[in-house]
Design an enzyme around this catalytic site. Structure first.
Site, PDB file in Angstrom:
ATOM      1  N   ASP B 137       0.848  -1.185   0.000  1.00  0.00           N
ATOM      2  CA  ASP B 137       0.000   0.000   0.000  1.00  0.00           C
ATOM      3  C   ASP B 137       0.889   1.242   0.000  1.00  0.00           C
ATOM      4  O   ASP B 137       1.766   1.389   0.855  1.00  0.00           O
ATOM      5  CB  ASP B 137      -0.914  -0.017   1.230  1.00  0.00           C
ATOM      6  CG  ASP B 137      -2.047   0.978   1.101  1.00  0.00           C
ATOM      7  OD1 ASP B 137      -2.426   1.322  -0.033  1.00  0.00           O
ATOM      8  OD2 ASP B 137      -2.559   1.416   2.142  1.00  0.00           O
ATOM      9  N   HIS B 144      -3.726  13.921   0.682  1.00  0.00           N
ATOM     10  CA  HIS B 144      -3.863  13.050   1.856  1.00  0.00           C
ATOM     11  C   HIS B 144      -2.688  13.274   2.810  1.00  0.00           C
ATOM     12  O   HIS B 144      -2.875  13.417   4.021  1.00  0.00           O
ATOM     13  CB  HIS B 144      -3.919  11.586   1.418  1.00  0.00           C
ATOM     14  CG  HIS B 144      -4.018  10.607   2.551  1.00  0.00           C
ATOM     15  ND1 HIS B 144      -5.100  10.561   3.400  1.00  0.00           N
ATOM     16  CD2 HIS B 144      -3.170   9.635   2.981  1.00  0.00           C
ATOM     17  CE1 HIS B 144      -4.915   9.604   4.306  1.00  0.00           C
ATOM     18  NE2 HIS B 144      -3.749   9.032   4.076  1.00  0.00           N
ATOM     19  N   ARG B 149      -1.549  15.733   8.226  1.00  0.00           N
ATOM     20  CA  ARG B 149      -0.510  16.386   9.042  1.00  0.00           C
ATOM     21  C   ARG B 149      -0.815  17.862   9.225  1.00  0.00           C
ATOM     22  O   ARG B 149       0.088  18.702   9.202  1.00  0.00           O
ATOM     23  CB  ARG B 149       0.853  16.205   8.356  1.00  0.00           C
ATOM     24  CG  ARG B 149       1.413  14.821   8.558  1.00  0.00           C
ATOM     25  CD  ARG B 149       2.390  14.383   7.521  1.00  0.00           C
ATOM     26  NE  ARG B 149       2.559  12.943   7.672  1.00  0.00           N
ATOM     27  CZ  ARG B 149       1.681  12.044   7.215  1.00  0.00           C
ATOM     28  NH1 ARG B 149       0.608  12.426   6.553  1.00  0.00           N
ATOM     29  NH2 ARG B 149       1.878  10.761   7.436  1.00  0.00           N
ATOM     30  N   GLU B 202     -10.415   4.001   3.463  1.00  0.00           N
ATOM     31  CA  GLU B 202      -9.512   4.747   2.590  1.00  0.00           C
ATOM     32  C   GLU B 202      -9.812   4.326   1.161  1.00  0.00           C
ATOM     33  O   GLU B 202      -9.693   3.148   0.820  1.00  0.00           O
ATOM     34  CB  GLU B 202      -8.033   4.491   2.937  1.00  0.00           C
ATOM     35  CG  GLU B 202      -7.624   5.091   4.278  1.00  0.00           C
ATOM     36  CD  GLU B 202      -6.115   5.115   4.525  1.00  0.00           C
ATOM     37  OE1 GLU B 202      -5.650   5.984   5.266  1.00  0.00           O
ATOM     38  OE2 GLU B 202      -5.411   4.244   3.970  1.00  0.00           O
ATOM     39  N   GLU B 204      -9.072   3.894  -2.536  1.00  0.00           N
ATOM     40  CA  GLU B 204      -7.845   3.751  -3.309  1.00  0.00           C
ATOM     41  C   GLU B 204      -8.124   2.947  -4.582  1.00  0.00           C
ATOM     42  O   GLU B 204      -9.185   2.350  -4.733  1.00  0.00           O
ATOM     43  CB  GLU B 204      -6.774   3.008  -2.483  1.00  0.00           C
ATOM     44  CG  GLU B 204      -6.619   3.539  -1.061  1.00  0.00           C
ATOM     45  CD  GLU B 204      -5.427   2.959  -0.316  1.00  0.00           C
ATOM     46  OE1 GLU B 204      -4.667   2.180  -0.917  1.00  0.00           O
ATOM     47  OE2 GLU B 204      -5.273   3.302   0.871  1.00  0.00           O
ATOM     48  N   ASP B 236      -8.927   0.422   1.919  1.00  0.00           N
ATOM     49  CA  ASP B 236      -7.901   0.071   2.903  1.00  0.00           C
ATOM     50  C   ASP B 236      -8.395   0.493   4.287  1.00  0.00           C
ATOM     51  O   ASP B 236      -7.964   1.498   4.849  1.00  0.00           O
ATOM     52  CB  ASP B 236      -6.602   0.796   2.525  1.00  0.00           C
ATOM     53  CG  ASP B 236      -5.511   0.619   3.561  1.00  0.00           C
ATOM     54  OD1 ASP B 236      -5.427  -0.474   4.134  1.00  0.00           O
ATOM     55  OD2 ASP B 236      -4.750   1.575   3.785  1.00  0.00           O
ATOM     56  N   ARG B 240      -7.818   4.435  13.233  1.00  0.00           N
ATOM     57  CA  ARG B 240      -6.963   5.589  13.522  1.00  0.00           C
ATOM     58  C   ARG B 240      -6.477   5.626  14.960  1.00  0.00           C
ATOM     59  O   ARG B 240      -5.437   6.235  15.244  1.00  0.00           O
ATOM     60  CB  ARG B 240      -7.712   6.880  13.204  1.00  0.00           C
ATOM     61  CG  ARG B 240      -8.209   6.988  11.778  1.00  0.00           C
ATOM     62  CD  ARG B 240      -7.097   6.885  10.761  1.00  0.00           C
ATOM     63  NE  ARG B 240      -7.627   7.032   9.395  1.00  0.00           N
ATOM     64  CZ  ARG B 240      -6.915   6.787   8.303  1.00  0.00           C
ATOM     65  NH1 ARG B 240      -5.658   6.362   8.394  1.00  0.00           N
ATOM     66  NH2 ARG B 240      -7.444   6.932   7.110  1.00  0.00           N
ATOM     67  N   GLN B 243      -3.621   3.041  15.163  1.00  0.00           N
ATOM     68  CA  GLN B 243      -2.576   3.331  14.168  1.00  0.00           C
ATOM     69  C   GLN B 243      -1.514   4.249  14.748  1.00  0.00           C
ATOM     70  O   GLN B 243      -0.322   4.055  14.552  1.00  0.00           O
ATOM     71  CB  GLN B 243      -3.201   3.954  12.912  1.00  0.00           C
ATOM     72  CG  GLN B 243      -2.189   4.185  11.784  1.00  0.00           C
ATOM     73  CD  GLN B 243      -2.840   4.593  10.459  1.00  0.00           C
ATOM     74  OE1 GLN B 243      -4.055   4.575  10.326  1.00  0.00           O
ATOM     75  NE2 GLN B 243      -2.024   4.951   9.486  1.00  0.00           N
ATOM     76  N   LYS B 256      -4.409  -1.947  10.116  1.00  0.00           N
ATOM     77  CA  LYS B 256      -4.712  -2.212   8.709  1.00  0.00           C
ATOM     78  C   LYS B 256      -5.068  -3.675   8.441  1.00  0.00           C
ATOM     79  O   LYS B 256      -5.804  -3.971   7.498  1.00  0.00           O
ATOM     80  CB  LYS B 256      -3.489  -1.872   7.840  1.00  0.00           C
ATOM     81  CG  LYS B 256      -3.003  -0.439   7.951  1.00  0.00           C
ATOM     82  CD  LYS B 256      -3.903   0.531   7.202  1.00  0.00           C
ATOM     83  CE  LYS B 256      -3.276   1.915   7.129  1.00  0.00           C
ATOM     84  NZ  LYS B 256      -4.054   2.834   6.286  1.00  0.00           N
ATOM     85  N   THR B 260      -9.220  -5.744   4.183  1.00  0.00           N
ATOM     86  CA  THR B 260      -9.145  -4.846   3.041  1.00  0.00           C
ATOM     87  C   THR B 260     -10.203  -5.334   2.063  1.00  0.00           C
ATOM     88  O   THR B 260     -10.283  -6.529   1.794  1.00  0.00           O
ATOM     89  CB  THR B 260      -7.749  -4.896   2.382  1.00  0.00           C
ATOM     90  OG1 THR B 260      -6.774  -4.506   3.349  1.00  0.00           O
ATOM     91  CG2 THR B 260      -7.674  -3.978   1.176  1.00  0.00           C
ATOM     92  N   THR B 363      -4.640   6.488  -0.233  1.00  0.00           N
ATOM     93  CA  THR B 363      -5.872   7.274  -0.206  1.00  0.00           C
ATOM     94  C   THR B 363      -5.841   8.349  -1.295  1.00  0.00           C
ATOM     95  O   THR B 363      -4.960   9.205  -1.299  1.00  0.00           O
ATOM     96  CB  THR B 363      -6.025   7.927   1.178  1.00  0.00           C
ATOM     97  OG1 THR B 363      -5.800   6.927   2.166  1.00  0.00           O
ATOM     98  CG2 THR B 363      -7.404   8.516   1.354  1.00  0.00           C
ATOM     99  N   GLU B 377      -9.475  12.700   7.173  1.00  0.00           N
ATOM    100  CA  GLU B 377      -9.321  14.000   6.522  1.00  0.00           C
ATOM    101  C   GLU B 377     -10.618  14.799   6.587  1.00  0.00           C
ATOM    102  O   GLU B 377     -10.638  15.976   6.952  1.00  0.00           O
ATOM    103  CB  GLU B 377      -8.963  13.806   5.044  1.00  0.00           C
ATOM    104  CG  GLU B 377      -7.564  13.307   4.779  1.00  0.00           C
ATOM    105  CD  GLU B 377      -7.335  13.154   3.284  1.00  0.00           C
ATOM    106  OE1 GLU B 377      -7.447  14.144   2.553  1.00  0.00           O
ATOM    107  OE2 GLU B 377      -7.066  12.013   2.846  1.00  0.00           O
TER     108      GLU B 377
END
Lengths: 432, 432
Positions: B137, B144, B149, B202, B204, B236, B240, B243, B256, B260, B363, B377
């Site tokens: 991944d 993203h 951040r 996520e 993708e 995915d 959080r 993580q 994760k 999936t 993502t 996000e």
């Protein structure tokens, strides 16, 4: 589960003489499984004994096995890997071990002379013993954790769970050459792509999953050992220069994926059982494992007393017939987490482990300076190179260096149970 | 490599009426491969067309294919996954696509009436189309990266290489329930083990490897597209809370590995070719890719113009027959790195990619607020929940929520090429 039986009796002698040598890794009490071929034949299942391999297919052809042991051997011989055997759970493999023990026992009379099923190890090619679907690498040595961080105290997550990352299954290999990879590194904010200058080894032990679990069905820690079929040595080759650059925020990737070298024989959970011992106590200021990871069985028997060493033979040493020189002597029993706790943590979110999956311990460093299980610790990331007896120095591996890891379980009153070895030789990147 | 041919002709009509609907994901110009079964039959290879599946085995039985196309279909039908087809490289699959196109073309006369090889999609069960050996991944959306951040500038490693981690292959699934995992989290230095409260998706797109490479033999960026067999949607799923706790220093693991979800059809590289477009230029202060990742072909055609969306249907909405509500609309073309660059980076250290390996984009968020491709996000890590039309709010997923991702390639003058969808429903952990 943890009981010993006659196959652990150290007084038994084997009809294969080499197996009775006190220095032999594969006595009658070991009987590790592997996959071999001879002169390009199809890979087939075998068991190491002394300097020989027992060809399980020959035993089946001669009806030398019965009951659950025969079922186990049939599964082992049903394909090019041992996965079908491993998927049966550990009882059939244990039954097979017992019948092999009887066939090999010098004092036991059998209808079939097992000498007729032996292949000299020196004539055989060994192959990966399992189809490894997923390869997980843990970080469970407190000494490795601290030394890699300038002796920082343990992080809260290290003490709360066995830290791990998904690693790369496709590049797992037995003995062989490792082409020095090109990688991206940064210096003074300038990024370049060039052959790595910080190729390191990591001395580890891996556990193979036997019976897996269904997605969504975590494995309780009390049951976790029953999901482990056996163990092998793992050299988790690492590139320290790109590991730091690429690693934020998602962890190691190309710094690990170029190759992993494992030993060819799977030493079964049953063979290693006499070497289970008490886990080292946590320090008084460290939290106890959370309930789902706490286990009296793990506490009492979760540490594996396996002596591990790494040796190096440089190109110059090889040219002068100088034998490999030991650079590390450590023991697996120092781990902060047991393999049962690793299995339970791994599946605690519902993740399914599959037969043949490999879970590696992480760098198995000890407390003493001579038990650093990678160069980055041993040489403080290359800044304090070690000096070999011939005067050469090493901060990391150089082209032509052969790095061999080996392991053996030793205990008074027990037969030696060895893992054999795994060797990789770093070779120059011909494309440069 | 990048050339178009008659199978991209948007004027062609199909003998399967549903395939001619402008809203159909699977017109005659798409022809994605998959694995299906009917009433518990053995999984077998098929191709989606309209609301039907072409049973490739029936075509073979009726000698309806010839030459390289027949070879491709034989490979596709040789096992329970498409790996044997994918391993042939893309030319045989392209030949098969052309002959299927002719058989389906309403204006083309064929000896075999393909109607006899169709299975209604609604009668079929779909299965994972490939044996995915390793799942990687990536993190290739600048949007993203920055939003996760607090709008930090891109890191040097993000701009220098497509950041990635090895992910978990065993838990990849098609549509289905996701049991809310229990995980370790920390608050005020107290660690607990409880059902996650921050379950995220996520959105993708993944690329399947067709022809792989040998260990030690990197794939040049000019050749990388030829190693990609096709594409699918990837959700995915991410936790959080754990993580962040588990992730230092080795990256995401249990956050994760619990599941999936991917879409069932492999849209081939050839089908997606008309939707290749120019990659978005880097900002003036951002470094150009290093030479081994720099490619004019990638720059000119490496972006894939695929519209992606995510919808949610809560348990309350389902109970009231309220249709799913869109929460994200984004496009894959915004990625900072092309799939060819991902393939080249992945193999640049010599790592071998194998047929069936899945490389996911990361993502796929866009620049605008309505194109956030995950909750973290969209809701600023749950602190600013979104409000749905029925008044419910969501910071992350709640029990009973169905999250569906879908994708479609659209361009004037081209037939619609759809990916179908992938749905997962978060369900309560029954063990709690």
């Amino acid at each position: 589960m943890m009981s010993l039986n006659k196959t652990h009796d150290s007084s038994r002698q084997c009809v294969v003489n080499a197996a009775n040598d006190a220095q032999c890794d594969f006595p009658i009490q070991n009987l590790p499984f592997g996959i071999f071929s001879v002169n390009g034949s199809s890979p087939s299942a075998g068991v190491a004994i002394g300097d020989q391999i027992i060809d399980l297919a020959v035993l089946l052809e001669n009806n030398a096995l019965s009951g659950e042991a025969e079922v186990a051997a049939q599964a082992a011989c049903s394909g090019p890997t041992l996965n079908a055997l491993m998927a049966l759970g550990n009882a059939p493999a244990s039954a097979l071990r017992e019948q092999l023990f009887d066939l090999l026992d010098a004092d036991s009379a059998s209808d079939f002379d097992i000498i007729n099923a032996l292949v000299p190890m020196q004539d055989a090619d060994l192959h990966l013993p399992a189809n490894i679907g997923d390869f997980t690498d843990f970080l469970t040595s407190r000494h490795h954790f601290s030394r890699m961080r300038d002796k920082a105290p343990l992080a809260l997550n290290f003490m709360s769970l066995p830290i791990a990352y998904h690693s790369r299954a496709s590049s797992i290999r037995l003995d062989g050459d490792i082409t020095r990879p090109r990688v991206q590194t940064v210096e003074d904010d300038i990024v370049s792509f060039a052959p790595t200058t910080k190729c390191d080894f990591e001395l580890e032990v891996g556990a193979y999953i036997g019976c897996g679990n269904q997605l969504g069905a975590p494995i309780a820690v009390e049951n976790a050992d029953a999901h482990i079929f056996g163990f092998c040595l793992v050299n988790d080759w690492s590139l320290r220069d790109t590991q730091r650059f690429e690693g934020a925020p998602l962890g190691p990737f190309l710094s690990k994926s170029f190759s992993t070298t494992i030993s060819p024989w799977i030493v079964t959970e049953e063979a290693i059982r006499p070497f289970r011992t008490t886990m080292e106590p946590r320090h008084s200021n460290e939290p106890a494992p959370l309930p789902h990871l706490a286990s009296q069985i793990a506490q009492d028997t979760g540490a594996l007393d396996i002596t591990l060493e790494a040796t190096i033979q440089t190109a110059a040493m090889r040219a002068e017939n100088v034998p490999a020189e030991r650079i590390t002597l450590t023991n697996l029993k120092h781990l902060y987490w047991s393999f049962s706790q690793m299995v339970t943590h791994h599946s605690s979110n519902g993740c399914n482990l599959r037969t043949g999956d490999l879970l590696a311990s992480g760098t198995a460093s000890g407390a003493t300076d001579d038990s650093c299980a990678c160069f980055a610790e041993m040489t403080v990331r290359g800044t304090r190179p070690i000096t070999l007896k011939n005067g050469e120095s090493r901060g990391f591996l150089e082209d032509g260096d052969s790095l061999t890891i080996s392991g053996v379980a030793l205990r008074d009153g027990c037969a030696r149970v060895g893992f054999g070895s795994a060797t990789g030789t770093l070779v120059k990147n011909a494309e440069i």
